[in-house]
Scaffold this motif. Structure first.
Motif, PDB file in Angstrom:
ATOM      1  N   ASN A 102      -3.073 -62.646  41.082  1.00 27.45           N
ATOM      2  CA  ASN A 102      -4.284 -61.989  40.627  1.00 27.45           C
ATOM      3  C   ASN A 102      -3.884 -61.143  39.422  1.00 27.45           C
ATOM      4  N   LEU A 103      -4.332 -61.510  38.222  1.00 27.04           N
ATOM      5  CA  LEU A 103      -3.883 -60.867  36.998  1.00 27.04           C
ATOM      6  C   LEU A 103      -4.621 -59.558  36.744  1.00 27.04           C
ATOM      7  N   ILE A 104      -3.915 -58.611  36.146  1.00 29.06           N
ATOM      8  CA  ILE A 104      -4.475 -57.308  35.814  1.00 29.06           C
ATOM      9  C   ILE A 104      -4.919 -57.354  34.351  1.00 29.06           C
ATOM     10  N   ARG A 105      -6.219 -57.164  34.133  1.00 30.74           N
ATOM     11  CA  ARG A 105      -6.742 -57.202  32.762  1.00 30.74           C
ATOM     12  C   ARG A 105      -6.094 -56.120  31.913  1.00 30.74           C
ATOM     13  N   GLY A 106      -5.759 -56.500  30.684  1.00 35.28           N
ATOM     14  CA  GLY A 106      -5.128 -55.573  29.760  1.00 35.28           C
ATOM     15  C   GLY A 106      -3.613 -55.552  29.831  1.00 35.28           C
ATOM     16  N   LYS A 107      -3.028 -56.244  30.805  1.00 36.60           N
ATOM     17  CA  LYS A 107      -1.572 -56.276  30.955  1.00 36.60           C
ATOM     18  C   LYS A 107      -0.968 -57.566  30.414  1.00 36.60           C
ATOM     19  N   PHE A 108      -1.812 -58.526  30.054  1.00 37.27           N
ATOM     20  CA  PHE A 108      -1.323 -59.812  29.551  1.00 37.27           C
ATOM     21  C   PHE A 108      -2.232 -60.270  28.409  1.00 37.27           C
TER      22      PHE A 108
END
Length: 105
Positions: free
Chosen positions: A93-99
């Motif tokens: 589950n990706l964290i927005r703003g971190k990639f």
């Protein structure tokens, strides 16, 4: 390209993208994105390379989100956390703003 039921369910369109750390710009992995829309999660069965992540889908010891760690860049930035989607597939589950994502070439 992996062409399975998930590929067909999302309109039969896919593209390869690079997932990069927003902090340092380092390549995390190459991912096959099916369909259009936001990139919210990365399924283990769609990670193409490096082998560290692409081999996770074949590892018999990984059966739940508790069996693998957070997605962390070499610089120490946490990019995503393990999860199990409602269809049973394991993912980050990706964290927005971190990639950031770029087109694969």
């Amino acid at each position: 390209m992996k062409k399975d039921k998930y590929f067909r369910e999302r309109g039969g369109t896919a593209k390869l993208i690079n997932i990069l750390c927003m902090n340092c710009g380092k390549l995390i992995f190459v991912y096959q994105k099916d369909g259009h829309g936001w990139l919210k999660r990365c399924y283990l069965n769609r990670i193409i390379e490096p082998k560290k992540y692409s081999e996770m889908q074949k590892d018999k010891s990984i059966k739940s989100p508790n069996d693998f760690d957070n997605l962390i860049c070499e610089c120490g930035e946490i990019i995503g956390s393990p999860m199990k989607y409602k269809d049973g597939r394991l993912a980050f589950n990706l964290i927005r703003g971190k990639f950031k994502r770029t087109n694969y070439k």
